[in-house]
Write a protein that holds these residues in place. Structure first.
Motif, PDB file in Angstrom:
ATOM      1  N   VAL A 271       0.834  -1.204   0.000  1.00 11.65           N
ATOM      2  CA  VAL A 271       0.000   0.000   0.000  1.00 11.65           C
ATOM      3  C   VAL A 271       0.873   1.260   0.000  1.00 11.65           C
ATOM      4  CG1 VAL A 271      -1.931  -1.170   1.106  1.00 11.65           C
ATOM      5  CG2 VAL A 271      -0.245   0.030   2.530  1.00 11.65           C
ATOM      6  N   GLY A 272       2.060   1.170   0.623  1.00  9.33           N
ATOM      7  CA  GLY A 272       2.961   2.313   0.621  1.00  9.33           C
ATOM      8  C   GLY A 272       3.457   2.628  -0.773  1.00  9.33           C
ATOM      9  N   GLU A 273       3.841   1.607  -1.513  1.00  9.86           N
ATOM     10  CA  GLU A 273       4.326   1.822  -2.877  1.00  9.86           C
ATOM     11  C   GLU A 273       3.201   2.303  -3.786  1.00  9.86           C
ATOM     12  OE1 GLU A 273       6.084  -1.942  -3.781  1.00  9.86           O
ATOM     13  OE2 GLU A 273       8.033  -1.406  -2.882  1.00  9.86           O
ATOM     14  N   GLU A 274       2.000   1.787  -3.593  1.00  9.25           N
ATOM     15  CA  GLU A 274       0.858   2.240  -4.392  1.00  9.25           C
ATOM     16  C   GLU A 274       0.540   3.706  -4.087  1.00  9.25           C
ATOM     17  OE1 GLU A 274      -3.716   0.830  -5.486  1.00  9.25           O
ATOM     18  OE2 GLU A 274      -2.751   0.086  -3.651  1.00  9.25           O
ATOM     19  N   TYR A 275       0.600   4.073  -2.814  1.00 10.99           N
ATOM     20  CA  TYR A 275       0.353   5.452  -2.402  1.00 10.99           C
ATOM     21  C   TYR A 275       1.413   6.380  -2.986  1.00 10.99           C
ATOM     22  CZ  TYR A 275      -0.644   9.300   0.877  1.00 10.99           C
ATOM     23  OH  TYR A 275      -0.962  10.512   1.449  1.00 10.99           O
ATOM     24  N   ALA A 276       2.671   5.925  -2.974  1.00 12.38           N
ATOM     25  CA  ALA A 276       3.765   6.727  -3.523  1.00 12.38           C
ATOM     26  C   ALA A 276       3.562   6.994  -5.012  1.00 12.38           C
ATOM     27  CB  ALA A 276       5.105   6.027  -3.279  1.00 12.38           C
TER      28      ALA A 276
ATOM     29  N   ALA B  36       0.730   7.057  -6.615  1.00 15.26           N
ATOM     30  CA  ALA B  36      -0.410   7.958  -6.786  1.00 15.26           C
ATOM     31  C   ALA B  36      -0.005   9.401  -6.501  1.00 15.26           C
ATOM     32  CB  ALA B  36      -1.559   7.536  -5.867  1.00 15.26           C
ATOM     33  N   LEU B  37       0.779   9.609  -5.455  1.00 13.84           N
ATOM     34  CA  LEU B  37       1.215  10.964  -5.129  1.00 13.84           C
ATOM     35  C   LEU B  37       2.210  11.494  -6.158  1.00 13.84           C
ATOM     36  CD1 LEU B  37       1.667  11.140  -1.248  1.00 13.84           C
ATOM     37  CD2 LEU B  37      -0.307  11.744  -2.650  1.00 13.84           C
ATOM     38  N   GLU B  38       3.015  10.606  -6.714  1.00 17.49           N
ATOM     39  CA  GLU B  38       3.959  11.027  -7.742  1.00 17.49           C
ATOM     40  C   GLU B  38       3.211  11.520  -8.980  1.00 17.49           C
ATOM     41  OE1 GLU B  38       8.115   9.337  -9.532  1.00 17.49           O
ATOM     42  OE2 GLU B  38       6.392   7.973  -9.553  1.00 17.49           O
ATOM     43  N   ARG B  39       2.173  10.792  -9.384  1.00 16.40           N
ATOM     44  CA  ARG B  39       1.372  11.224 -10.537  1.00 16.40           C
ATOM     45  C   ARG B  39       0.738  12.582 -10.269  1.00 16.40           C
ATOM     46  NH1 ARG B  39       0.041   5.620 -10.548  1.00 16.40           N
ATOM     47  NH2 ARG B  39      -1.865   6.043  -9.365  1.00 16.40           N
ATOM     48  N   LEU B  40       0.202  12.747  -9.061  1.00  9.95           N
ATOM     49  CA  LEU B  40      -0.421  14.022  -8.703  1.00  9.95           C
ATOM     50  C   LEU B  40       0.613  15.143  -8.688  1.00  9.95           C
ATOM     51  CD1 LEU B  40      -2.730  15.783  -7.627  1.00  9.95           C
ATOM     52  CD2 LEU B  40      -2.203  14.921  -5.316  1.00  9.95           C
ATOM     53  N   SER B  41       1.788  14.869  -8.158  1.00 17.28           N
ATOM     54  CA  SER B  41       2.838  15.887  -8.085  1.00 17.28           C
ATOM     55  C   SER B  41       3.257  16.360  -9.466  1.00 17.28           C
ATOM     56  CB  SER B  41       4.049  15.337  -7.328  1.00 17.28           C
ATOM     57  OG  SER B  41       3.703  14.991  -6.000  1.00 17.28           O
TER      58      SER B  41
END
Length: 240
Positions: A160-165, A167-172
């Motif tokens: 879940v940490g890697e998936e969250y990372a 997702a945040l990278e795409r948003l960034s």
């Protein structure tokens, strides 16, 4: 004061001031148009969003986004896993403790103004491994390789940490592109500067404490009122 180690007590002038009025008018930008092609392809809607971001950057230097497209199940997944991890015994958490050689993992002895913070953190990098110069000397060509370390429990924290990372990278990147457009630059003008990024995600946990207003940390003032009995878990992305 027997319940709190004096090492955590902040000097009076550095303690949160609960009577300070919170700043109003901080820009809140709705990114809904990015998640709906019919709006994203509308030049008027996109131009309005770009102008809103440009104004926030110029007048405030920061902004908050809502409807950002990071799925709620991803947010809930990292929050649940983080709470499970921080609920472990200290000895178990310290099995993945960071040190001068391993810079990612668990840590509970950070300081603010030379006073220990009443919090514990878990850091993991977005790019795994992260490659850095071994020193600041221009002639030194050695590369340092930094890797994440993950706890045995909860076993889902890594996934879940890697998936969250991601997702945040795409948003960034999307925010970066909108900022570029607000400056009249090509959409991906800044993306290349983050090709070898050293961004990492920090999970913060603030244990419950009735003396919260006397302690150090980065818990926002308004949260001191509602979280002092229950504790608080947060995540943040730090980009470099």
């Amino acid at each position: 004061m027997g319940e709190v180690d004096p090492a955590f007590i902040q000097e009076l002038e550095h303690r949160p001031k609960l009577n300070v009025i919170e700043a109003g008018g901080i820009p809140v930008i709705d990114l809904s148009p990015l998640n709906h092609p019919e709006f994203y392809n509308d030049p008027g809607v996109l131009d309005s969003l770009i102008k809103e971001i440009g104004d926030a950057c110029k007048n405030w230097g920061f902004f908050q986004v809502i409807n950002h497209g990071v799925p709620s199940e991803v947010q809930n997944g990292i929050d649940t896993a983080a709470r499970k991890f921080f609920a472990l015994e200290t000895e178990e958490k310290r099995k993945v403790r960071r040190d001068e050689n391993i810079v990612y993992g668990y840590y509970d002895t950070e300081h603010t103004k030379n006073v220990r913070d009443w919090k514990e953190v878990f850091d993991f990098t977005v790019e795994n491994p992260t490659l850095l110069p071994a020193s600041h000397m221009p002639e030194d060509e050695e590369i340092q390789e930094l890797r994440n370390q993950w706890p045995e429990y909860p076993p889902e924290l890594r996934e879940v940490g890697e998936e969250y990372a991601r997702a945040l990278e795409r948003l960034s990147y999307k925010l970066l592109e909108l900022i570029a457009l607000s400056l009249g630059l090509p959409e991906k003008r800044f993306n290349g500067f983050f090709q070898d990024q050293t961004s990492f995600i920090r999970l913060n946990h603030y244990p419950p404490c009735k003396y919260q207003t006397m302690l150090g940390g980065v818990l926002r003032t308004r949260e001191l009122r509602k979280e002092s009995k229950l504790g608080s878990t947060q995540s943040e992305l730090r980009t470099f």
